[in-house]
Design a protein around this motif. Structure first.
Motif, PDB file in Angstrom:
ATOM      1  N   LYS A 272      43.989  39.275  44.045  1.00 26.21           N
ATOM      2  CA  LYS A 272      42.948  38.318  43.685  1.00 26.21           C
ATOM      3  C   LYS A 272      41.614  39.048  43.501  1.00 26.21           C
ATOM      4  N   PRO A 273      40.986  38.928  42.346  1.00 23.81           N
ATOM      5  CA  PRO A 273      39.640  39.496  42.200  1.00 23.81           C
ATOM      6  C   PRO A 273      38.722  38.958  43.292  1.00 23.81           C
ATOM      7  N   THR A 274      37.953  39.827  43.897  1.00 22.48           N
ATOM      8  CA  THR A 274      37.191  39.458  45.089  1.00 22.48           C
ATOM      9  C   THR A 274      36.182  38.347  44.847  1.00 22.48           C
ATOM     10  N   ASP A 275      35.666  38.254  43.638  1.00 19.19           N
ATOM     11  CA  ASP A 275      34.628  37.261  43.363  1.00 19.19           C
ATOM     12  C   ASP A 275      35.189  35.985  42.737  1.00 19.19           C
ATOM     13  N   LEU A 276      36.506  35.845  42.735  1.00 18.67           N
ATOM     14  CA  LEU A 276      37.120  34.716  42.049  1.00 18.67           C
ATOM     15  C   LEU A 276      37.249  33.498  42.952  1.00 18.67           C
ATOM     16  N   GLU A 277      36.765  32.364  42.476  1.00 18.87           N
ATOM     17  CA  GLU A 277      37.006  31.112  43.179  1.00 18.87           C
ATOM     18  C   GLU A 277      38.412  30.643  42.819  1.00 18.87           C
ATOM     19  N   TRP A 278      39.215  30.303  43.839  1.00 27.72           N
ATOM     20  CA  TRP A 278      40.625  29.970  43.610  1.00 27.72           C
ATOM     21  C   TRP A 278      40.756  28.498  43.241  1.00 27.72           C
ATOM     22  N   SER A 279      40.348  28.179  42.027  1.00 29.36           N
ATOM     23  CA  SER A 279      40.379  26.813  41.536  1.00 29.36           C
ATOM     24  C   SER A 279      41.743  26.508  40.927  1.00 29.36           C
ATOM     25  N   GLU A 280      42.003  25.223  40.679  1.00 31.00           N
ATOM     26  CA  GLU A 280      43.253  24.834  40.034  1.00 31.00           C
ATOM     27  C   GLU A 280      43.370  25.482  38.658  1.00 31.00           C
ATOM     28  N   HIS A 281      42.259  25.580  37.969  1.00 30.70           N
ATOM     29  CA  HIS A 281      42.265  26.203  36.641  1.00 30.70           C
ATOM     30  C   HIS A 281      42.695  27.668  36.717  1.00 30.70           C
ATOM     31  N   LYS A 282      42.134  28.406  37.693  1.00 29.36           N
ATOM     32  CA  LYS A 282      42.466  29.817  37.830  1.00 29.36           C
ATOM     33  C   LYS A 282      43.914  30.012  38.285  1.00 29.36           C
ATOM     34  N   ARG A 283      44.365  29.144  39.184  1.00 28.15           N
ATOM     35  CA  ARG A 283      45.765  29.220  39.614  1.00 28.15           C
ATOM     36  C   ARG A 283      46.687  29.074  38.401  1.00 28.15           C
ATOM     37  N   LYS A 284      46.379  28.111  37.578  1.00 24.59           N
ATOM     38  CA  LYS A 284      47.188  27.846  36.382  1.00 24.59           C
ATOM     39  C   LYS A 284      47.167  29.049  35.437  1.00 24.59           C
ATOM     40  N   ALA A 364      59.007  44.425  47.843  1.00 24.99           N
ATOM     41  CA  ALA A 364      58.119  43.572  47.054  1.00 24.99           C
ATOM     42  C   ALA A 364      57.326  42.564  47.882  1.00 24.99           C
ATOM     43  N   PRO A 365      57.920  41.929  48.911  1.00 22.52           N
ATOM     44  CA  PRO A 365      57.139  40.957  49.676  1.00 22.52           C
ATOM     45  C   PRO A 365      55.891  41.540  50.338  1.00 22.52           C
ATOM     46  N   LEU A 366      55.880  42.854  50.591  1.00 20.45           N
ATOM     47  CA  LEU A 366      54.713  43.469  51.222  1.00 20.45           C
ATOM     48  C   LEU A 366      53.503  43.488  50.293  1.00 20.45           C
ATOM     49  N   ASN A 367      53.750  43.384  48.983  1.00 18.47           N
ATOM     50  CA  ASN A 367      52.623  43.336  48.037  1.00 18.47           C
ATOM     51  C   ASN A 367      51.681  42.194  48.367  1.00 18.47           C
ATOM     52  N   MET A 368      52.238  41.105  48.870  1.00 15.25           N
ATOM     53  CA  MET A 368      51.437  39.921  49.194  1.00 15.25           C
ATOM     54  C   MET A 368      50.350  40.231  50.223  1.00 15.25           C
ATOM     55  N   CYS A 369      50.624  41.193  51.099  1.00 15.13           N
ATOM     56  CA  CYS A 369      49.653  41.554  52.142  1.00 15.13           C
ATOM     57  C   CYS A 369      48.360  42.110  51.553  1.00 15.13           C
ATOM     58  N   TYR A 370      48.420  42.598  50.309  1.00 17.01           N
ATOM     59  CA  TYR A 370      47.258  43.201  49.651  1.00 17.01           C
ATOM     60  C   TYR A 370      46.500  42.199  48.775  1.00 17.01           C
ATOM     61  N   TRP A 371      46.790  40.927  48.915  1.00 17.20           N
ATOM     62  CA  TRP A 371      46.247  39.870  48.065  1.00 17.20           C
ATOM     63  C   TRP A 371      44.737  39.941  47.916  1.00 17.20           C
ATOM     64  N   ARG A 372      44.014  40.124  49.016  1.00 18.42           N
ATOM     65  CA  ARG A 372      42.545  40.148  48.956  1.00 18.42           C
ATOM     66  C   ARG A 372      41.979  41.566  49.073  1.00 18.42           C
ATOM     67  N   LYS A 373      42.837  42.578  48.996  1.00 19.10           N
ATOM     68  CA  LYS A 373      42.354  43.952  49.052  1.00 19.10           C
ATOM     69  C   LYS A 373      41.829  44.387  47.684  1.00 19.10           C
ATOM     70  N   PRO A 374      40.959  45.393  47.639  1.00 15.34           N
ATOM     71  CA  PRO A 374      40.496  45.923  46.345  1.00 15.34           C
ATOM     72  C   PRO A 374      41.669  46.459  45.535  1.00 15.34           C
ATOM     73  N   GLN A 375      41.526  46.501  44.233  1.00 10.41           N
ATOM     74  CA  GLN A 375      42.600  46.921  43.337  1.00 10.41           C
ATOM     75  C   GLN A 375      43.146  48.304  43.678  1.00 10.41           C
ATOM     76  N   GLU A 376      42.267  49.214  44.094  1.00  5.32           N
ATOM     77  CA  GLU A 376      42.708  50.588  44.331  1.00  5.32           C
ATOM     78  C   GLU A 376      43.634  50.707  45.545  1.00  5.32           C
ATOM     79  N   ALA A 377      43.687  49.665  46.374  1.00  2.00           N
ATOM     80  CA  ALA A 377      44.554  49.705  47.563  1.00  2.00           C
ATOM     81  C   ALA A 377      46.005  49.394  47.239  1.00  2.00           C
ATOM     82  N   LEU A 378      46.285  48.928  46.032  1.00  3.72           N
ATOM     83  CA  LEU A 378      47.621  48.425  45.699  1.00  3.72           C
ATOM     84  C   LEU A 378      48.694  49.507  45.798  1.00  3.72           C
ATOM     85  N   GLN A 379      48.340  50.756  45.528  1.00  3.08           N
ATOM     86  CA  GLN A 379      49.331  51.827  45.553  1.00  3.08           C
ATOM     87  C   GLN A 379      49.644  52.300  46.966  1.00  3.08           C
ATOM     88  N   LYS A 380      48.913  51.830  47.931  1.00  5.65           N
ATOM     89  CA  LYS A 380      49.165  52.236  49.314  1.00  5.65           C
ATOM     90  C   LYS A 380      50.336  51.440  49.879  1.00  5.65           C
TER      91      LYS A 380
END
Length: 514
Positions: A272-284, A364-380
């Motif tokens: 999730k981009p850190t500055d993104l409001e999780w609205s219904e529109h964005k979810r869609k 794959a389920p562990l990817n979810m743990c990085y949901w609010r982490k910065p993009q560069e953390a995804l490869q960890k």
């Protein structure tokens, strides 16, 4: 503590003892918690483990035991109430027995799901295990001891293990079920129960003993196994489908199901981009980028024993829920050959060819743990070192439309209050009740301090479910105080058991028994 550590080093060898450094904690959880691990011990045998416990009793040292420490979102390796020595059984990882004919495998506490999967593959077995929706490095014994979940028809993990070998806090060994009845007993790996009082349950979700070995039941791979996928466009229909599934299972359909919301699917694949409001529109917008059109996603398996049964089961599922769901599709061994594009092939592989419902394991389920982490953390790959914030909440609800709707309302209302995204799954383990897997994923080191807010959200959700009559089916160390809501007579009985089995109260103090 120092005398205890030296004794353990003499027995285990220094390479199997890890002392705490001044700067770095030995183990952490995926949330802030007050308890600390003072020293880590890695016994490699029953005799070494027994000595560690006897030393702990002699020096009155509190100990906490894990089989690997992958209880992510529920405490990982941390002790629940008191700074302790941690005994990690991951090096006690032998496969003791395996029967292709009788479909079981007997394993020590440190054996992982990945290890069982590899053993079956290397031996060209016709059997499969009921896998796990978490790290392949999680252990079978750890999952069973917490009464955790599988993914298919053996999803009720506790009901499909037997013949425990248990070390009591004093260092003595007992056996459960038929395992306790004479040395040459041929029934021990084949049936639960036993003669007299059934003891298995005493050593799950408790601090009365340490399961060091058990038998794990397997299932034959089926030639006509198929999986299915569907979407649901509203909360109301989600409840209706849940009721219809209850009726199908009560009537005998051999099929598994889980339904989860779009946030969980998105979090498996994207941050999730850190500055993104999780609205219904964005979810869609996000879910449609993965080819998902609706809020709820269903995924399950059908365990048919013949081609005719498979065709009939498919038609029954279509008849019951086909008109209510969207994009209902079935996958079988012909699906990959029919896939036209790379995207379609990837979908078939995920939902069928290498699916967890066929006994495969996945990170794959562990990817979810990085949901609010910065993009560069995804490869960890280490959710603890990367300071991923994860809290699970685990209530159980009746399998009715009204209760599903009420559960959704609780989670969405409270998550919104704390500006956190509702991430919820419904697991249909039995025919009458639904186990909820709710995750709060956050960043423990972001600019905005989310730790306190996430824990408040977790606690309020748990209390809201309890106030509506929905008990938890599993607790993390962050929730052990909820055991106080048990009937007082039950609490007294459990305390009496604890005092008689663990007179020095050394083992995992206040873990389930408070």
């Amino acid at each position: 503590m120092l005398k205890f550590i030296k004794k353990c080093e003499e027995k285990l060898g220094k390479k199997n003892v890890r002392r705490k450094s001044a700067s770095t904690p030995l183990r952490t959880a995926t949330f802030d918690f007050k308890t600390k691990v003072k020293v880590m011990l890695f016994p490699t045998s029953i005799s070494q483990l027994s000595k560690c416990l006897k030393y702990a009793n002699k020096f009155k040292i509190p100990v906490h035991v894990v089989s690997g420490g992958y209880n992510i979102g529920l405490g990982s390796s941390l002790p629940p109430k008191e700074n302790s020595a941690l005994i990690d059984l991951s090096r006690m990882n032998r496969i003791v027995d395996f029967s292709e004919k009788m479909a079981y495998i007997t394993i020590e506490a440190g054996v992982t799901f990945e290890q069982v999967f590899n053993h079956l593959e290397e031996n060209y077995s016709s059997l499969m295990m009921d896998s796990i929706g978490s790290s392949p490095q999680a252990t079978v014994v750890g999952n069973a001891a917490e009464r955790g979940h599988g993914m298919g028809m053996y999803a009720d993990r506790f009901s499909h293990v037997c013949g425990f070998e248990v070390m009591l806090p004093t260092g003595k060994i007992i056996k459960t079920g038929y395992n306790a009845y004479q040395e040459n007993n041929k029934i021990a790996p084949l049936a639960k129960g036993g003669i007299g009082a059934s003891l298995d349950g005493l050593f799950t979700q408790s601090n009365l003993g340490i399961i060091t070995k058990l038998t794990f039941w397997l299932k034959p791979k089926l030639d006509f196994f198929q999986t299915f996928y569907f979407e649901i466009d509203s909360d109301d229909v989600c409840g209706i489908v849940s009721e219809l599934w209850r009726d199908l299972r009560l009537k005998g359909l051999q099929a598994s199901l889980r339904i989860f919301n779009d946030t969980r699917l998105i979090a498996f694949n994207k941050q999730k981009p850190t500055d993104l409001e999780w609205s219904e529109h964005k979810r869609k917008e996000f879910r449609e980028s993965f080819g998902v059109e609706n809020k709820w996603i269903g995924f399950g398996g059908v365990y048919s024993i013949s081609k005719e049964h498979a065709e009939a089961d498919r038609e029954i599922i279509k008849k019951y829920i086909g008109s209510l769901t969207k994009n209902l599709v079935f996958y079988d061994d012909k699906s990959l050959g029919l896939a036209q594009t790379e995207e379609e092939k990837a979908k078939v592989n995920f939902f069928y060819t290498t699916s967890v419902l066929k006994g495969y394991v996945s990170d794959a389920p562990l990817n979810m743990c990085y949901w609010r982490k910065p993009q560069e953390a995804l490869q960890k790959t280490n959710v603890h070192k990367d300071l991923c914030g994860v809290l699970w909440y685990c209530p159980i609800i009746p399998q009715t439309k009204q209760d599903v709707q009420k559960a959704i309302n609780i989670v969405e209302k409270i998550s919104k209050k704390y500006n956190l995204e509702p991430n919820i799954g419904f697991l249909f383990v039995s025919e009458r009740a639904i186990d909820i897997t709710g995750a709060i994923c956050y960043d423990r080191e972001g600019k905005e301090k989310e730790e306190e807010r996430a824990m408040q959200c977790h606690d309020e959700i748990m209390e809201a479910f309890i106030s509506q009559g929905y008990a938890p089916y599993r607790l993390g160390i962050q929730s052990m105080d909820l055991m106080s809501k048990l009937n007082s007579e039950n609490l007294t009985f459990l305390r009496q058991l604890k005092n008689s089995i663990d007179p020095n109260n050394i083992l995992s103090k206040k873990r389930y028994i408070i």
